[in-house]
Design an enzyme around this catalytic site. Sequence first.
Site, PDB file in Angstrom:
ATOM      1  N   HIS A 188       0.824  -1.215   0.000  1.00  0.00           N
ATOM      2  CA  HIS A 188       0.000   0.000   0.000  1.00  0.00           C
ATOM      3  C   HIS A 188       0.852   1.255   0.000  1.00  0.00           C
ATOM      4  O   HIS A 188       2.050   1.202   0.306  1.00  0.00           O
ATOM      5  CB  HIS A 188      -0.884   0.011   1.255  1.00  0.00           C
ATOM      6  N   HIS A 209       5.023   6.789  -1.579  1.00  0.00           N
ATOM      7  CA  HIS A 209       5.912   5.635  -1.714  1.00  0.00           C
ATOM      8  C   HIS A 209       5.238   4.375  -1.202  1.00  0.00           C
ATOM      9  O   HIS A 209       4.268   4.441  -0.444  1.00  0.00           O
ATOM     10  CB  HIS A 209       7.216   5.877  -0.936  1.00  0.00           C
TER      11      HIS A 209
END
Length: 184
Positions: free
Chosen positions: A40, A126
């Site tokens: 995620h 990120h």
Amino acid sequence: MRLFAGLPIVDDARLEIVALLDQLRGSAWPVRWVPDDGLHLTLKFFGEVSADRLDVIEEAVRIAARGTGPLSCQLDDLGAFPSPVRPRVIWVGVDAPAALELLYDRLERGGEAIGFPPEGSPFRPHVTLGRVREGHRLPVDGIDGYARAYARAPFLASRLVLYESLLTTQGPRYESRLALELTA
Ligand code: ATP
Ligand code: MG
């Protein structure tokens, strides 16, 4: 309970990261790699909260997501926090439209309104791959060797998830508490 909001990584991008992780696990570096399940992009970390706050947090996430449509993202280069020469957290960057930072800001402000202090650091989208073990270092330029180990795959982020993070002896497990379609 431990809560955070994020975007699940889907499509080919997920497969590219899974394949990259497989190679990285073979590196024998002193790193705790994340499991393949639950990859995620974190947007808002709420941390440890009492269960009776779940409703108000869900509502804040719903309001923040309102008006956001699906986001066309793409994997970007490997990077590390706090810096590539002294990596503690290793990640794959995500190239995203401005609407992602808008969503991030809305979550930050919505969180602030219900008592969660904002990050205060710039948003760096990120996907975390691993965390260097305490007291260990990586080979210099180690992560550069993996720059070509995956394709910068595009993916459409169309779901915002409020996750519960369950810390187990086998590492964290994430369970979805709320999943919102980004449909504006
Ligand atoms: P572990 O802590 O066992 O290594 P984890 O970091 O994956 O596992 P959590 O600590 O519950 O699990 O974190 C959930 C998500 O929130 C992760 O993406 C993590 O990087 C992010 N996160 C954790 N702490 C913070 C923080 N203080 N600020 C911002 N994001 C955070
Ligand atoms: Mg953590």
